[in-house]
Motif scaffolding. Structure first.
Motif, PDB file in Angstrom:
ATOM      1  N   LEU A  63      63.588  15.357 -95.633  1.00 16.92           N
ATOM      2  CA  LEU A  63      63.942  14.871 -94.304  1.00 16.92           C
ATOM      3  C   LEU A  63      63.421  15.869 -93.277  1.00 16.92           C
ATOM      4  O   LEU A  63      63.866  17.013 -93.230  1.00 16.92           O
ATOM      5  CB  LEU A  63      65.457  14.715 -94.155  1.00 16.92           C
ATOM      6  CG  LEU A  63      66.135  13.628 -94.982  1.00 16.92           C
ATOM      7  CD1 LEU A  63      67.613  13.536 -94.611  1.00 16.92           C
ATOM      8  CD2 LEU A  63      65.454  12.276 -94.774  1.00 16.92           C
ATOM      9  N   ARG A  64      62.493  15.428 -92.463  1.00 15.18           N
ATOM     10  CA  ARG A  64      61.874  16.320 -91.488  1.00 15.18           C
ATOM     11  C   ARG A  64      62.330  15.935 -90.081  1.00 15.18           C
ATOM     12  O   ARG A  64      62.075  14.832 -89.613  1.00 15.18           O
ATOM     13  CB  ARG A  64      60.340  16.242 -91.586  1.00 15.18           C
ATOM     14  CG  ARG A  64      59.636  17.293 -90.761  1.00 15.18           C
ATOM     15  CD  ARG A  64      58.177  17.418 -91.126  1.00 15.18           C
ATOM     16  NE  ARG A  64      57.411  16.232 -90.763  1.00 15.18           N
ATOM     17  CZ  ARG A  64      56.085  16.165 -90.799  1.00 15.18           C
ATOM     18  NH1 ARG A  64      55.390  17.211 -91.222  1.00 15.18           N
ATOM     19  NH2 ARG A  64      55.468  15.063 -90.460  1.00 15.18           N
ATOM     20  N   ALA A  65      63.021  16.839 -89.428  1.00 14.12           N
ATOM     21  CA  ALA A  65      63.532  16.585 -88.083  1.00 14.12           C
ATOM     22  C   ALA A  65      64.016  17.895 -87.490  1.00 14.12           C
ATOM     23  O   ALA A  65      64.251  18.878 -88.211  1.00 14.12           O
ATOM     24  CB  ALA A  65      64.674  15.562 -88.106  1.00 14.12           C
ATOM     25  N   ALA A  66      64.175  17.930 -86.191  1.00 14.93           N
ATOM     26  CA  ALA A  66      64.700  19.120 -85.527  1.00 14.93           C
ATOM     27  C   ALA A  66      66.148  19.343 -85.934  1.00 14.93           C
ATOM     28  O   ALA A  66      66.863  18.401 -86.290  1.00 14.93           O
ATOM     29  CB  ALA A  66      64.582  18.973 -84.010  1.00 14.93           C
ATOM     30  N   ALA A  67      66.566  20.597 -85.889  1.00 15.03           N
ATOM     31  CA  ALA A  67      67.968  20.901 -86.165  1.00 15.03           C
ATOM     32  C   ALA A  67      68.838  20.200 -85.132  1.00 15.03           C
ATOM     33  O   ALA A  67      68.457  20.033 -83.978  1.00 15.03           O
ATOM     34  CB  ALA A  67      68.200  22.407 -86.118  1.00 15.03           C
ATOM     35  N   CYS A 104      51.666  22.353 -98.590  1.00 19.82           N
ATOM     36  CA  CYS A 104      52.895  21.793 -99.155  1.00 19.82           C
ATOM     37  C   CYS A 104      53.199  20.434 -98.534  1.00 19.82           C
ATOM     38  O   CYS A 104      53.607  19.501 -99.226  1.00 19.82           O
ATOM     39  CB  CYS A 104      54.060  22.749 -98.931  1.00 19.82           C
ATOM     40  SG  CYS A 104      55.607  22.212 -99.670  1.00 19.82           S
ATOM     41  N   ALA A 105      53.013  20.335 -97.226  1.00 17.87           N
ATOM     42  CA  ALA A 105      53.261  19.060 -96.546  1.00 17.87           C
ATOM     43  C   ALA A 105      52.321  17.978 -97.058  1.00 17.87           C
ATOM     44  O   ALA A 105      52.722  16.812 -97.206  1.00 17.87           O
ATOM     45  CB  ALA A 105      53.122  19.231 -95.044  1.00 17.87           C
ATOM     46  N   TYR A 142      69.548  14.345-107.998  1.00 16.27           N
ATOM     47  CA  TYR A 142      68.751  14.070-106.800  1.00 16.27           C
ATOM     48  C   TYR A 142      68.782  15.265-105.852  1.00 16.27           C
ATOM     49  O   TYR A 142      69.756  16.014-105.796  1.00 16.27           O
ATOM     50  CB  TYR A 142      69.268  12.822-106.089  1.00 16.27           C
ATOM     51  CG  TYR A 142      69.171  11.568-106.928  1.00 16.27           C
ATOM     52  CD1 TYR A 142      68.005  10.817-106.951  1.00 16.27           C
ATOM     53  CD2 TYR A 142      70.239  11.157-107.721  1.00 16.27           C
ATOM     54  CE1 TYR A 142      67.901   9.668-107.737  1.00 16.27           C
ATOM     55  CE2 TYR A 142      70.148  10.021-108.507  1.00 16.27           C
ATOM     56  CZ  TYR A 142      68.982   9.279-108.513  1.00 16.27           C
ATOM     57  OH  TYR A 142      68.882   8.160-109.298  1.00 16.27           O
ATOM     58  N   LEU A 143      67.713  15.402-105.090  1.00  9.97           N
ATOM     59  CA  LEU A 143      67.567  16.529-104.172  1.00  9.97           C
ATOM     60  C   LEU A 143      67.091  16.037-102.813  1.00  9.97           C
ATOM     61  O   LEU A 143      66.151  15.234-102.731  1.00  9.97           O
ATOM     62  CB  LEU A 143      66.559  17.540-104.727  1.00  9.97           C
ATOM     63  CG  LEU A 143      66.104  18.660-103.786  1.00  9.97           C
ATOM     64  CD1 LEU A 143      67.255  19.637-103.522  1.00  9.97           C
ATOM     65  CD2 LEU A 143      64.894  19.403-104.366  1.00  9.97           C
ATOM     66  N   VAL A 144      67.747  16.510-101.750  1.00  8.50           N
ATOM     67  CA  VAL A 144      67.290  16.264-100.382  1.00  8.50           C
ATOM     68  C   VAL A 144      66.909  17.605 -99.771  1.00  8.50           C
ATOM     69  O   VAL A 144      67.726  18.539 -99.742  1.00  8.50           O
ATOM     70  CB  VAL A 144      68.373  15.588 -99.523  1.00  8.50           C
ATOM     71  CG1 VAL A 144      67.863  15.379 -98.094  1.00  8.50           C
ATOM     72  CG2 VAL A 144      68.785  14.256-100.129  1.00  8.50           C
ATOM     73  N   VAL A 145      65.682  17.711 -99.312  1.00 12.25           N
ATOM     74  CA  VAL A 145      65.184  18.918 -98.650  1.00 12.25           C
ATOM     75  C   VAL A 145      65.218  18.702 -97.149  1.00 12.25           C
ATOM     76  O   VAL A 145      64.725  17.685 -96.645  1.00 12.25           O
ATOM     77  CB  VAL A 145      63.750  19.248 -99.111  1.00 12.25           C
ATOM     78  CG1 VAL A 145      63.219  20.481 -98.379  1.00 12.25           C
ATOM     79  CG2 VAL A 145      63.700  19.458-100.618  1.00 12.25           C
ATOM     80  N   LEU A 146      65.809  19.647 -96.424  1.00 16.34           N
ATOM     81  CA  LEU A 146      65.872  19.585 -94.969  1.00 16.34           C
ATOM     82  C   LEU A 146      64.863  20.556 -94.381  1.00 16.34           C
ATOM     83  O   LEU A 146      64.793  21.718 -94.801  1.00 16.34           O
ATOM     84  CB  LEU A 146      67.280  19.938 -94.473  1.00 16.34           C
ATOM     85  CG  LEU A 146      68.442  19.134 -95.055  1.00 16.34           C
ATOM     86  CD1 LEU A 146      69.757  19.602 -94.456  1.00 16.34           C
ATOM     87  CD2 LEU A 146      68.241  17.654 -94.812  1.00 16.34           C
ATOM     88  N   THR A 147      64.100  20.101 -93.422  1.00 16.25           N
ATOM     89  CA  THR A 147      63.108  20.958 -92.797  1.00 16.25           C
ATOM     90  C   THR A 147      62.794  20.438 -91.403  1.00 16.25           C
ATOM     91  O   THR A 147      63.345  19.414 -90.970  1.00 16.25           O
ATOM     92  CB  THR A 147      61.832  21.043 -93.651  1.00 16.25           C
ATOM     93  OG1 THR A 147      60.942  22.017 -93.099  1.00 16.25           O
ATOM     94  CG2 THR A 147      61.138  19.689 -93.736  1.00 16.25           C
ATOM     95  N   THR A 148      61.921  21.124 -90.692  1.00 15.62           N
ATOM     96  CA  THR A 148      61.525  20.726 -89.339  1.00 15.62           C
ATOM     97  C   THR A 148      60.024  20.477 -89.312  1.00 15.62           C
ATOM     98  O   THR A 148      59.289  20.965 -90.179  1.00 15.62           O
ATOM     99  CB  THR A 148      61.876  21.817 -88.317  1.00 15.62           C
ATOM    100  OG1 THR A 148      61.026  22.959 -88.525  1.00 15.62           O
ATOM    101  CG2 THR A 148      63.341  22.242 -88.446  1.00 15.62           C
ATOM    102  N   PRO A 149      59.531  19.772 -88.317  1.00 14.05           N
ATOM    103  CA  PRO A 149      58.083  19.545 -88.224  1.00 14.05           C
ATOM    104  C   PRO A 149      57.289  20.842 -88.157  1.00 14.05           C
ATOM    105  O   PRO A 149      56.183  20.929 -88.692  1.00 14.05           O
ATOM    106  CB  PRO A 149      57.941  18.724 -86.935  1.00 14.05           C
ATOM    107  CG  PRO A 149      59.249  18.013 -86.803  1.00 14.05           C
ATOM    108  CD  PRO A 149      60.276  18.980 -87.306  1.00 14.05           C
ATOM    109  N   ASP A 150      57.836  21.868 -87.498  1.00 15.77           N
ATOM    110  CA  ASP A 150      57.116  23.138 -87.389  1.00 15.77           C
ATOM    111  C   ASP A 150      57.065  23.889 -88.716  1.00 15.77           C
ATOM    112  O   ASP A 150      56.114  24.640 -88.974  1.00 15.77           O
ATOM    113  CB  ASP A 150      57.773  24.033 -86.335  1.00 15.77           C
ATOM    114  CG  ASP A 150      57.613  23.483 -84.929  1.00 15.77           C
ATOM    115  OD1 ASP A 150      56.666  22.697 -84.711  1.00 15.77           O
ATOM    116  OD2 ASP A 150      58.427  23.834 -84.049  1.00 15.77           O
ATOM    117  N   ASP A 151      58.080  23.711 -89.548  1.00 13.37           N
ATOM    118  CA  ASP A 151      58.151  24.444 -90.811  1.00 13.37           C
ATOM    119  C   ASP A 151      57.405  23.745 -91.942  1.00 13.37           C
ATOM    120  O   ASP A 151      56.912  24.411 -92.850  1.00 13.37           O
ATOM    121  CB  ASP A 151      59.618  24.630 -91.233  1.00 13.37           C
ATOM    122  CG  ASP A 151      60.375  25.543 -90.295  1.00 13.37           C
ATOM    123  OD1 ASP A 151      59.871  26.635 -90.014  1.00 13.37           O
ATOM    124  OD2 ASP A 151      61.462  25.151 -89.839  1.00 13.37           O
TER     125      ASP A 151
END
Length: 772
Positions: free
Chosen positions: A207-211, A306-307, A292-301
């Motif tokens: 899931l890629r989104a701002a904090a 890897c992306a 199952y695994l959910v990874v949290l990250t941001t567009p900048d990271d």
């Protein structure tokens, strides 16, 4: 064993610790010990609350409902609430429960078994009969001990300090916030549906989104609805402590749902293509195991190789619409009767701007606590911006009043020390002006406006010698500091140095310094300024260490800042010669409340600190003493692991000598020596301490104390004679016993005389056996 009276006065280090001098014991193997600098991006609207400011002295909030609950600490849970008080109380934590998995005794690893959080332990007990899948057997998933490693064993899976991923059970209120009757779906329905499909098919979704967009609550919702969900499946947060993201370190328990936050990684710690490939493999296997695994990250990271590798499992996440989220949050807070307030035209501009999830929840808390539905709710939500514009940029200066810069400095000082003494506020204001190179010599101060005019121009109120910003404007002081950081981004380094220097200044009282530290920690979370935490440690470690220990311990145990502060405690002790004051600070924290609530976490960080500590220092002795008294089995197994390393590292010997310097630690070492391998460790550790010029004096001093305790009956004399005879059996060590000849006329019949007699007899016997 009775208490040894000599312990009333802790020994001082035998020789000063020079962090600039290379230590051969420390340098060996350091190439493998580099740690990650990764930090978790904080949710900037989390309400980190160490307690209300001292405005409670005869103060009230006219537009607040006195019976209302305080804002929630956890942005992803609308059910959590903050606690009151002016100190730094650690929140209650579940007691640790030791859990050892099947086959542990025959494991390839010899590391210590650390306590598993209670929530996980309960779930694992239910899943003992969970089937293993071919090629992914839990017993086959083995990770090696890293330097300074401390084992964490859960079922048949092993995690080791230095390069591992720590599982932490998700709190029940967070899970409740994701349940169907409370959850508000993201505004982009297509993306949300796609995320559900990806997780179900691939076993992992990014899931890629701002904090602050509600990513974590959405992740929990995904994990509780994907696949066939048995009642016993556990939800677990993953707290990585690794050099670089490595999918091989991720836990592989079947029937588990994991959340991994990889936001805000340093550039040199960004995951590469191999991590992306590892995630895909991990997810493919996980689907077959209901894992199952959910990874949290941001567009900048999340960019680069890897992306690219994970493009098929990456989904852009969006916040829920603000209005329905606020309405649901009000129901959760028990303010169902206020839901209709949100239909008032007063809120139209907010709904049109559609703020992100964390801000929507913050608005719900403001409405929940308000005395009535009025414009104060909107003003507080917007950070009192209209009030601050008028305060910081007045139309004109009053006759005889301070100039604009002096007024602003007083406003900011009053916010930092909201509820502090008048003298402290004025001192902090002058300190900022000095940093701005505004002359503040006595003649300049006496030629300036009087303190009364300065406080009046800053609209500060006085009450019983203390100074406040208007208390009818809830959370105005934090809003002022946040405004300062956001409106002057190019001056943040200067502002940070000033604010922390105020807390460290001995001219500021301890109570006022505590107010400043509390405000700084709250600000650090609000503006994502991680350097504030580092500055607090660096500046207060030497000048106000007890306050730094108090504040950082509390922060390390909170849901909102805990992960970050725990990671900083670890990273401060990387092999880069930290200052002795910082080493002592980390030792004090690890030997305090952190040892009681999170002993395994405290132990891994204490091992790092021990690598830089003198061979005998009160902070290190106190920390190991506390840990040994709280959880002796954990310390015992960790010490065995460290002492088994070849060659023995400095941190192991510092830990051993620190334990030897306390009654609790001495008992632990004697119990360790009762096992054959433990006896070898015991003897070799003392011999290595006697071998080194840097540790010999401290070791001799401690051995003297043990001998005195044996003669007094505080330690078992016969057992020690037997052990010490092994230590001094090699002739090279016997010269150390010469010091007893001159001061003891009856040496031959003394404790040390018996040790020497036994050592010589064993040496002759060994020589005779060698020639036969």
């Amino acid at each position: 064993m009775t208490e040894d009276p000599r312990r009333d006065n802790e020994p001082t280090p035998a020789s000063p610790f020079d962090p600039t001098t290379p230590d051969p014991d420390l340098e060996r193997g350091l190439d493998d010990e580099q740690e990650s600098g990764a930090t978790r991006r904080w949710h900037w609207a989390d309400r980190f609350n160490f307690g209300r400011p001292p405005e409670s002295i005869g103060a009230s909030h006219p537009q607040r409902d006195p019976s209302g609950s305080p804002p929630a600490d956890d942005v992803d849970s609308v059910a959590a609430s903050a606690t009151g008080g002016n100190s730094f109380p650690p929140p209650p934590r579940p007691p640790a429960v030791a859990v050892e998995g099947p086959g542990a005794e025959n494991s390839e690893l010899s590391g210590p078994t650390l306590p598993m959080p209670a929530g996980l332990a309960d779930t694992h007990a239910v899943l003992d009969d969970a089937p293993e899948h071919e090629g992914t057997s839990q017993a086959s998933h083995v990770q090696n001990v890293g330097p300074y490693g401390t084992g964490y064993q859960a079922h048949s899976q092993h995690f080791y300090g230095g390069d591992f991923v720590r599982p932490q059970p998700v709190a029940a209120p967070d899970i409740d916030a994701s349940r169907q009757y409370r959850f508000v779906a993201p505004r982009n329905a297509a993306q949300w549906n796609h995320a559900q499909k990806v997780l179900g098919e691939h076993g992992v979704v990014v899931l890629r989104a701002a904090a602050g967009t509600g990513r974590r609550t959405a992740a929990l919702r995904l994990l509780t609805t994907v696949g066939l969900w048995p009642q016993q499946r556990a939800l677990v947060d993953l707290e990585p402590e690794w050099v670089k993201p490595d999918a091989a370190k991720l836990p592989t328990q079947a029937h588990h749902g994991y959340i991994l936050d990889l936001s805000e990684l340093p550039n040199d710690q960004r995951p590469g293509a191999s991590f992306g490939q590892g995630l895909l493999t991990y997810g493919r296997i996980g689907v077959n195991e209901a894992r199952y695994l959910v990874v949290l990250t941001t567009p900048d990271d999340w960019e680069g190789q890897c992306a690219e590798e994970t493009r098929s499992i990456t989904v852009e996440h969006s916040s829920p619409d603000a209005k329905p989220l606020v309405q649901q949050a009000l129901r959760d807070l028990g303010s169902e009767d206020r839901v209709h307030w949100t239909e008032d035209a007063l809120y139209d501009e907010i709904w049109q701007s559609n703020p992100p999830a964390q801000e929507a929840r913050r608005l719900a808390h403001i409405i929940h606590q308000a005395a009535s539905n009025n414009s104060y709710i909107i003003d507080e939500f917007r950070g009192w911006n209209h009030y601050l514009d008028d305060l910081l940029t007045p139309d004109h200066d009053s006759h005889g009043g301070p100039d604009l810069l002096s007024t602003r400095a007083t406003v900011w000082a009053g916010a930092l020390l909201h509820g502090g003494q008048k003298q402290s506020v004025l001192h902090a204001s002058d300190s900022l002006l000095k940093k701005l190179r505004v002359p503040r010599e006595p003649s300049d101060i006496l030629a300036d406006a009087t303190s009364t005019h300065r406080l009046k121009a800053a609209r500060l109120e006085r009450d019983n010698g203390r100074v406040f910003h208007p208390r009818d404007k809830h959370d105005l002081a934090p809003a002022i500091l946040k405004n300062l950081w956001e409106e002057f981004p190019t001056q943040q380094k200067l502002l940070r140095e000033w604010a922390v220097s105020v807390a460290a200044d001995r001219a500021v009282s301890d109570d006022d310094a505590r107010i400043a530290v509390r405000m700084l920690l709250r600000l650090a979370e609000a503006v994502h300024d991680n350097a504030i935490i580092d500055a607090i440690a660096d500046n207060l470690a030497e000048r106000r260490r007890p306050l730094a220990v108090e504040a950082l311990t509390s922060a390390a145990l909170t849901p909102s800042l805990g992960r970050h502060v725990r990671r900083r405690l670890y990273q401060w002790m990387l092999p880069e010669a930290p200052t002795p004051a910082l080493v002592a600070l980390v030792a004090d924290i690890c030997g305090g409340e952190l040892a009681e609530h999170e002993p395994s976490i405290a132990l891994t960080r204490l091992a790092r600190a021990a690598a830089h500590a003198p061979y005998l220092s009160p902070p290190m002795v106190g920390a190991f003493r506390r840990l040994a008294s709280i959880n002796e089995p954990v310390v015992m197994k960790a010490l065995e692991t460290w002492l088994a390393e070849e060659p023995t590292k400095r941190h192991a010997l510092v830990a051993f000598l620190s334990l030897a310097a306390s009654t609790e630690g001495a008992q632990l070492l004697l119990r360790l020596s009762m096992e054959p391998h433990g006896r070898r460790f015991f003897v070799r550790a003392w011999q290595q301490l006697l071998d080194s010029d840097r540790s010999r004096t401290a070791a001799d001093e401690e051995l003297d104390h043990w001998g005195t305790a044996a003669e007094n009956g505080a330690l078992p004399s016969e057992q020690l004679i037997d052990l010490f005879a092994d230590i001094y059996e090699p002739k090279i060590y016997r010269s150390g016993l010469r010091r007893f000849f001159a001061r003891d006329p009856d040496f031959q019949s003394s404790f040390w005389g018996e040790v020497l007699e036994q050592a010589i007899a064993r040496s002759r016997r060994n020589e005779r056996d060698a020639t036969e």
